[in-house]
Motif scaffolding. Structure first.
Motif, PDB file in Angstrom:
ATOM      1  N   UNK A  88       2.097 -39.361  43.684  1.00 37.69           N
ATOM      2  CA  UNK A  88       2.933 -39.518  42.511  1.00 37.69           C
ATOM      3  C   UNK A  88       3.025 -40.979  42.133  1.00 37.69           C
ATOM      4  N   UNK A  89       2.830 -41.288  40.854  1.00 40.97           N
ATOM      5  CA  UNK A  89       2.934 -42.657  40.351  1.00 40.97           C
ATOM      6  C   UNK A  89       4.283 -42.792  39.668  1.00 40.97           C
ATOM      7  N   UNK A  90       5.156 -43.606  40.256  1.00 36.62           N
ATOM      8  CA  UNK A  90       6.531 -43.737  39.788  1.00 36.62           C
ATOM      9  C   UNK A  90       6.651 -45.002  38.954  1.00 36.62           C
ATOM     10  N   UNK A  91       7.135 -44.856  37.718  1.00 37.96           N
ATOM     11  CA  UNK A  91       7.309 -45.983  36.805  1.00 37.96           C
ATOM     12  C   UNK A  91       8.789 -46.368  36.792  1.00 37.96           C
ATOM     13  N   UNK A  92       9.119 -47.574  37.260  1.00 34.85           N
ATOM     14  CA  UNK A  92      10.497 -48.030  37.335  1.00 34.85           C
ATOM     15  C   UNK A  92      10.860 -48.949  36.197  1.00 34.85           C
ATOM     16  N   UNK A  93      12.154 -49.091  35.954  1.00 34.77           N
ATOM     17  CA  UNK A  93      12.629 -49.916  34.844  1.00 34.77           C
ATOM     18  C   UNK A  93      12.361 -51.399  35.076  1.00 34.77           C
ATOM     19  N   UNK A  94      12.224 -51.803  36.323  1.00 31.27           N
ATOM     20  CA  UNK A  94      11.988 -53.215  36.645  1.00 31.27           C
ATOM     21  C   UNK A  94      10.521 -53.611  36.546  1.00 31.27           C
ATOM     22  N   UNK A  95       9.687 -52.742  35.978  1.00 32.40           N
ATOM     23  CA  UNK A  95       8.262 -53.045  35.871  1.00 32.40           C
ATOM     24  C   UNK A  95       7.468 -52.629  37.086  1.00 32.40           C
ATOM     25  N   UNK A  96       8.116 -51.984  38.043  1.00 27.23           N
ATOM     26  CA  UNK A  96       7.409 -51.542  39.238  1.00 27.23           C
ATOM     27  C   UNK A  96       6.581 -50.295  38.986  1.00 27.23           C
ATOM     28  N   UNK A  97       5.364 -50.298  39.512  1.00 28.06           N
ATOM     29  CA  UNK A  97       4.496 -49.126  39.535  1.00 28.06           C
ATOM     30  C   UNK A  97       4.247 -48.810  41.002  1.00 28.06           C
ATOM     31  N   UNK A  98       4.756 -47.660  41.465  1.00 26.31           N
ATOM     32  CA  UNK A  98       4.705 -47.314  42.876  1.00 26.31           C
ATOM     33  C   UNK A  98       3.915 -46.032  43.071  1.00 26.31           C
ATOM     34  N   UNK A  99       2.953 -46.088  43.974  1.00 27.33           N
ATOM     35  CA  UNK A  99       2.139 -44.922  44.313  1.00 27.33           C
ATOM     36  C   UNK A  99       2.703 -44.297  45.585  1.00 27.33           C
ATOM     37  N   UNK A 100       3.226 -43.084  45.473  1.00 23.45           N
ATOM     38  CA  UNK A 100       3.877 -42.406  46.588  1.00 23.45           C
ATOM     39  C   UNK A 100       2.978 -41.291  47.105  1.00 23.45           C
ATOM     40  N   UNK A 101       2.762 -41.266  48.422  1.00 20.73           N
ATOM     41  CA  UNK A 101       1.979 -40.213  49.062  1.00 20.73           C
ATOM     42  C   UNK A 101       2.923 -39.077  49.452  1.00 20.73           C
ATOM     43  N   UNK A 102       2.800 -37.929  48.799  1.00 22.05           N
ATOM     44  CA  UNK A 102       3.705 -36.820  49.077  1.00 22.05           C
ATOM     45  C   UNK A 102       3.464 -36.207  50.449  1.00 22.05           C
ATOM     46  N   UNK A 103       2.259 -36.331  50.980  1.00 23.24           N
ATOM     47  CA  UNK A 103       1.957 -35.702  52.254  1.00 23.24           C
ATOM     48  C   UNK A 103       2.387 -36.526  53.459  1.00 23.24           C
ATOM     49  N   UNK A 104       2.492 -37.822  53.297  1.00 21.30           N
ATOM     50  CA  UNK A 104       3.003 -38.647  54.394  1.00 21.30           C
ATOM     51  C   UNK A 104       4.431 -39.092  54.146  1.00 21.30           C
ATOM     52  N   UNK A 105       4.922 -38.870  52.946  1.00 20.09           N
ATOM     53  CA  UNK A 105       6.281 -39.286  52.624  1.00 20.09           C
ATOM     54  C   UNK A 105       6.453 -40.784  52.684  1.00 20.09           C
ATOM     55  N   UNK A 106       5.482 -41.538  52.164  1.00 23.17           N
ATOM     56  CA  UNK A 106       5.512 -42.997  52.257  1.00 23.17           C
ATOM     57  C   UNK A 106       4.923 -43.617  50.995  1.00 23.17           C
ATOM     58  N   UNK A 107       5.212 -44.893  50.789  1.00 20.89           N
ATOM     59  CA  UNK A 107       4.626 -45.656  49.689  1.00 20.89           C
ATOM     60  C   UNK A 107       3.195 -46.022  50.051  1.00 20.89           C
ATOM     61  N   UNK A 108       2.235 -45.608  49.219  1.00 21.48           N
ATOM     62  CA  UNK A 108       0.833 -45.936  49.446  1.00 21.48           C
ATOM     63  C   UNK A 108       0.477 -47.296  48.870  1.00 21.48           C
ATOM     64  N   UNK A 109       1.133 -47.678  47.771  1.00 20.70           N
ATOM     65  CA  UNK A 109       0.872 -48.982  47.143  1.00 20.70           C
ATOM     66  C   UNK A 109       1.964 -49.229  46.112  1.00 20.70           C
TER      67      UNK A 109
END
Length: 406
Positions: A88-109
């Motif tokens: 999942x690619x999460x777009x935050x209000x602070x300009x953050x783009x976060x790639x979340x791995x749903x299978x490991x439950x962790x931030x991939x990048x």
């Protein structure tokens, strides 16, 4: 107009078997899950806006698998998914783009790509992730695998003083032909963007005053922008873009006293059923109904407050409506055939978002100030489950990975 291009090779990785674990994820129930094989088809993410975290949830079991923290400012956040629905690619209000791995439950990048971001989209082929920015105004495109910058598209325009300025960008969606489409709030324009052999191709179209959000119809043909500066909407036919932008539903509020706008309606998930579009009216306690054959206004459905989300169930039989402050503690359900309100529900304080399960047997509703998500059966309209969450807002299921414009 100049563009900054960073050429990067595209690397395709095929994940055949993935071992699920919750490393880096805190279980809300306090119990450890047994490791095992798991697909992603019934998973999703729920935004916890106050704590900068997301919940990984299982829609079949009504279960929270864990929490992923460290995603920054999620006061206005959205999510798109990779083609395999693992990330999942999460777009935050602070300009953050976060790639979340749903299978490991962790931030991939994770990258901070701007000063103020409003949302994003993933390309038709899943290769690129685009982010829509307020500061500086424009769109940036990233490699979905590495999050390396591919293109920087400044939203430049000439203001009334004859000066070159940069506009806030809104309403960013993916479109057929591996395109992105977005609107310029300050400039009153709609742009299309394609990345062909690593090179951006941009086309500009004059639109109405102050487009604030937009959607693309399910067939990918029409891009429709809501207008804050005037009564009506701007529509671009992507099959025949050379014809330019057309105004639809002009003057729908003409002659009426407009009410204060406490929260702008969201056009994503626009309800389209039985050849008609159900549209939230800006500054009015109404859901507008338009005939999609000629985009004429055919009905106005009175509702209990100012609508924010107007969403159709997957079978198009029901229209679910949420509302802006101060009457934002209820959801109303409309029968799309009779256009009558059939039920008023009370999911909790400050309802912010709704999401249907892929086949529509249930809908999940977040109530920020009640710190919970309520799951309703769409046949009985009765609650079937509740999940605890910290100030929940957006709910995003992985079925979006295979849906145009989401």
């Amino acid at each position: 107009m100049s563009f900054n291009i960073i050429a990067t090779p595209f690397r395709l990785s095929l994940v055949l078997v993935v071992l699920f674990s919750l490393a880096g994820c805190q279980s809300l129930s306090g119990k450890s899950e047994q490791a095992g094989l798991m697909g992603t088809g019934d998973l999703g993410l729920i935004i916890e806006r106050a704590s900068g975290s997301v919940l990984v949830v299982n829609t079949t079991r009504h279960d929270v698998l864990g929490r992923v923290e460290g995603l920054g400012d999620l006061s206005h956040a959205s999510v798109v998914y990779s083609r395999d629905a693992r990330y999942g690619y999460v777009f935050g209000r602070d300009g953050g783009l976060t790639k979340v791995d749903l299978l490991t439950g962790a931030i991939a990048d994770r990258v901070i790509q701007s000063g103020n971001s409003i949302g994003g989209a993933i390309s038709q082929d899943g290769r690129y992730v685009a982010v829509s920015n307020y500061e500086p105004g424009g769109v940036k495109v990233f490699d979905s695998e590495t999050l390396e910058l591919v293109a920087d598209i400044p939203a430049t325009w000439t203001n009334e003083q004859g000066e070159t300025a940069r506009s806030k960008t809104v309403g960013l969606v993916d479109a057929p032909g591996n395109q992105f489409v977005f609107s310029l709030f300050d400039a009153g324009e709609i742009w299309t963007l394609g990345i062909v052999d690593g090179e951006p191709e941009v086309s500009r179209y004059p639109a109405g005053k102050a487009p604030y959000d937009a959607l693309i119809t399910p067939d990918g043909r029409y891009y429709i922008a809501g207008l804050f500066g005037e009564d009506g909407l701007s529509m671009l036919d992507l099959w025949e873009p050379e014809a330019g932008v057309t105004e639809i539903l002009p003057g729908y509020g003409k002659g009426e006293q407009q009410l204060p706008v406490y929260k702008m309606p969201h056009l994503e998930g626009w309800a389209i059923a039985d050849g008609r579009a159900f549209v939230p009216a800006v500054g009015h306690h109404q859901v507008l109904v338009a005939d999609m054959n000629d985009w004429s206004l055919v009905d106005r459905i009175p509702v209990q407050g100012q609508p924010v989300f107007v969403m159709a169930s997957p079978d198009n039989r029901q229209i679910w409506v949420s509302f802006a402050h101060p009457k934002n503690d209820v959801v109303q359900v409309i029968d799309s055939s009779t256009r009558e309100i059939v039920r008023t529900l009370e999911p909790g304080k400050a309802v912010l978002h709704m999401e249907f399960t892929p086949r529509g047997e249930e809908v999940w509703v977040s109530a920020r100030d009640s710190n919970r998500v309520t799951v309703y059966n769409t046949r009985t309209l009765e609650p079937v489950a509740e999940l605890n969450a910290e100030k929940p807002s957006g709910i995003f299921f992985t079925s979006r990975a295979h849906t145009l414009g989401l």
